[in-house]
Design a protein around this motif. Sequence first.
Motif, PDB file in Angstrom:
ATOM      1  N   GLY A 175      -2.921  10.346   0.504  1.00 30.82           N
ATOM      2  CA  GLY A 175      -3.776  11.360   1.104  1.00 30.82           C
ATOM      3  C   GLY A 175      -4.110  11.169   2.564  1.00 30.82           C
ATOM      4  N   PHE A 176      -3.609  10.120   3.218  1.00 33.53           N
ATOM      5  CA  PHE A 176      -3.902   9.935   4.635  1.00 33.53           C
ATOM      6  C   PHE A 176      -2.622   9.615   5.416  1.00 33.53           C
ATOM      7  CE2 PHE A 176      -4.597   5.738   2.682  1.00 33.53           C
ATOM      8  CZ  PHE A 176      -3.798   4.923   3.470  1.00 33.53           C
ATOM      9  N   LYS A 177      -2.664   9.905   6.721  1.00 31.93           N
ATOM     10  CA  LYS A 177      -1.544   9.578   7.585  1.00 31.93           C
ATOM     11  C   LYS A 177      -1.521   8.064   7.819  1.00 31.93           C
ATOM     12  CE  LYS A 177      -1.593  13.935  10.183  1.00 31.93           C
ATOM     13  NZ  LYS A 177      -1.727  14.543  11.547  1.00 31.93           N
ATOM     14  N   THR A 178      -0.391   7.464   7.581  1.00 31.29           N
ATOM     15  CA  THR A 178      -0.320   6.005   7.710  1.00 31.29           C
ATOM     16  C   THR A 178      -0.580   5.543   9.137  1.00 31.29           C
ATOM     17  OG1 THR A 178       2.091   6.113   8.026  1.00 31.29           O
ATOM     18  CG2 THR A 178       1.280   5.821   5.785  1.00 31.29           C
ATOM     19  N   CYS A 179      -0.217   6.366  10.119  1.00 27.36           N
ATOM     20  CA  CYS A 179      -0.427   5.962  11.512  1.00 27.36           C
ATOM     21  C   CYS A 179      -1.914   5.969  11.889  1.00 27.36           C
ATOM     22  CB  CYS A 179       0.362   6.863  12.457  1.00 27.36           C
ATOM     23  SG  CYS A 179      -0.016   8.626  12.314  1.00 27.36           S
ATOM     24  N   ASP A 180      -2.721   6.738  11.156  1.00 26.88           N
ATOM     25  CA  ASP A 180      -4.155   6.798  11.458  1.00 26.88           C
ATOM     26  C   ASP A 180      -4.940   5.649  10.816  1.00 26.88           C
ATOM     27  OD1 ASP A 180      -3.758   9.085  12.909  1.00 26.88           O
ATOM     28  OD2 ASP A 180      -4.354  10.457  11.294  1.00 26.88           O
ATOM     29  N   TYR A 181      -4.447   5.154   9.684  1.00 27.02           N
ATOM     30  CA  TYR A 181      -5.141   4.084   8.956  1.00 27.02           C
ATOM     31  C   TYR A 181      -4.134   2.985   8.608  1.00 27.02           C
ATOM     32  CZ  TYR A 181      -8.717   7.688   8.453  1.00 27.02           C
ATOM     33  OH  TYR A 181      -9.648   8.662   8.707  1.00 27.02           O
ATOM     34  N   TYR A 182      -3.511   2.462   9.643  1.00 28.10           N
ATOM     35  CA  TYR A 182      -2.380   1.559   9.424  1.00 28.10           C
ATOM     36  C   TYR A 182      -2.801   0.276   8.717  1.00 28.10           C
ATOM     37  CZ  TYR A 182       2.080  -0.741  10.241  1.00 28.10           C
ATOM     38  OH  TYR A 182       3.279  -1.371  10.058  1.00 28.10           O
ATOM     39  N   ASP A 183      -3.964  -0.267   9.037  1.00 23.37           N
ATOM     40  CA  ASP A 183      -4.423  -1.498   8.383  1.00 23.37           C
ATOM     41  C   ASP A 183      -4.614  -1.293   6.880  1.00 23.37           C
ATOM     42  OD1 ASP A 183      -4.366  -2.836  10.754  1.00 23.37           O
ATOM     43  OD2 ASP A 183      -6.518  -2.715  11.143  1.00 23.37           O
ATOM     44  N   ILE A 184      -5.200  -0.150   6.511  1.00 26.53           N
ATOM     45  CA  ILE A 184      -5.374   0.152   5.087  1.00 26.53           C
ATOM     46  C   ILE A 184      -4.010   0.321   4.424  1.00 26.53           C
ATOM     47  CG2 ILE A 184      -6.278   1.845   3.441  1.00 26.53           C
ATOM     48  CD1 ILE A 184      -8.509   2.435   5.438  1.00 26.53           C
ATOM     49  N   PHE A 185      -3.117   1.021   5.111  1.00 27.46           N
ATOM     50  CA  PHE A 185      -1.783   1.259   4.566  1.00 27.46           C
ATOM     51  C   PHE A 185      -1.039  -0.054   4.333  1.00 27.46           C
ATOM     52  CE2 PHE A 185       2.785   2.039   5.744  1.00 27.46           C
ATOM     53  CZ  PHE A 185       3.161   2.586   4.521  1.00 27.46           C
ATOM     54  N   THR A 186      -1.040  -0.946   5.329  1.00 26.01           N
ATOM     55  CA  THR A 186      -0.274  -2.193   5.192  1.00 26.01           C
ATOM     56  C   THR A 186      -0.864  -3.118   4.130  1.00 26.01           C
ATOM     57  OG1 THR A 186      -1.501  -3.137   7.079  1.00 26.01           O
ATOM     58  CG2 THR A 186       0.669  -2.160   7.521  1.00 26.01           C
ATOM     59  N   SER A 187      -2.144  -2.952   3.830  1.00 21.18           N
ATOM     60  CA  SER A 187      -2.729  -3.768   2.759  1.00 21.18           C
ATOM     61  C   SER A 187      -2.159  -3.387   1.399  1.00 21.18           C
ATOM     62  CB  SER A 187      -4.256  -3.629   2.752  1.00 21.18           C
ATOM     63  OG  SER A 187      -4.653  -2.345   2.282  1.00 21.18           O
ATOM     64  N   GLN A 188      -1.587  -2.189   1.309  1.00 25.26           N
ATOM     65  CA  GLN A 188      -0.986  -1.706   0.062  1.00 25.26           C
ATOM     66  C   GLN A 188       0.546  -1.754   0.106  1.00 25.26           C
ATOM     67  OE1 GLN A 188      -2.983  -0.671  -2.593  1.00 25.26           O
ATOM     68  NE2 GLN A 188      -4.598  -1.490  -1.294  1.00 25.26           N
ATOM     69  N   LEU A 189       1.089  -2.271   1.205  1.00 25.97           N
ATOM     70  CA  LEU A 189       2.534  -2.217   1.443  1.00 25.97           C
ATOM     71  C   LEU A 189       3.189  -3.572   1.234  1.00 25.97           C
ATOM     72  CD1 LEU A 189       5.091  -0.752   2.649  1.00 25.97           C
ATOM     73  CD2 LEU A 189       4.296  -1.550   4.897  1.00 25.97           C
ATOM     74  N   GLY A 190       4.339  -3.564   0.569  1.00 30.63           N
ATOM     75  CA  GLY A 190       5.226  -4.715   0.523  1.00 30.63           C
ATOM     76  C   GLY A 190       6.560  -4.301   1.115  1.00 30.63           C
TER      77      GLY A 190
END
Length: 260
Positions: free
Chosen positions: A42-57
């Motif tokens: 539900g969010f743009k990864t570029c806007d909340y990159y830290d949150i995104f990378t916490s869920q990324l492998g």
Amino acid sequence: MNFVLHPGIYGLLGPNCSGKTTLLRMIAGVEKPDRGTVWFDGFKTCDYYDIFTSQLGYLPQHFGYYPTYTVEQFWQYLALLKNLSKPYATSRINTLLKQLHLEEQRHVKLKKLSGGMRQRVGIGQALLNEPKLLLLDEPTVGLDPQERLTFYQILHELADDCIIFLSTHIVSDLDMLADEILVMKAGRLMFQDTKEALIASVQGHVWEVEAMPELQSQYALSRVQGQTLRLVSSQCPAPGARLVTPDLNDFYLYYFQKEA
């Protein structure tokens, strides 16, 4: 190119230089797209990159490592970069050492590991934070058959709660794993469908015929079995040729004969 992914295993298939690695790099935020937006939960990864990378492998095609670090030290270092707590990181490292059959290599320096073992270390670092989105670029390169089966089992166990996006040119990987397959060519998405639907699209275009040398240069050769050739062609390749049930490798050859 527009597509939506849900928890499950997706294969990304295409010839060399089709854009598979670039697409994964853009999703991971390593490379900035010329246009378009990546959305996650539900969010743009570029806007909340830290949150995104916490869920990324993310396992790149060629992952970097420190050769003098041991397996455990390397994962501890990456756990620190991922902001994982020490107790959680320790628990995850112990679990992954067991899952990836690296317990005996825990204190071995990375430079002393075989290529297959280093690839398992790369897979492990991508799984450290129990990601909700897992990007894997050619993950089974260097793995022996038993290691591949272990890897397949791990991914199947994750697939209920994780989006797994697997890029490869090894068709058998996708045959074993993928719920859906995305097919790319020259930076464009050609197909997105189930394995069964893709295979059905080449029904009537796969033939078996007794071996004749001239046929191998005229038609896409899928495999040789004794004195029998399996050919992919939209027309009957020779008198006596018989239609056979296609598989995923036949699909690939049909659409990428030139590249193959």
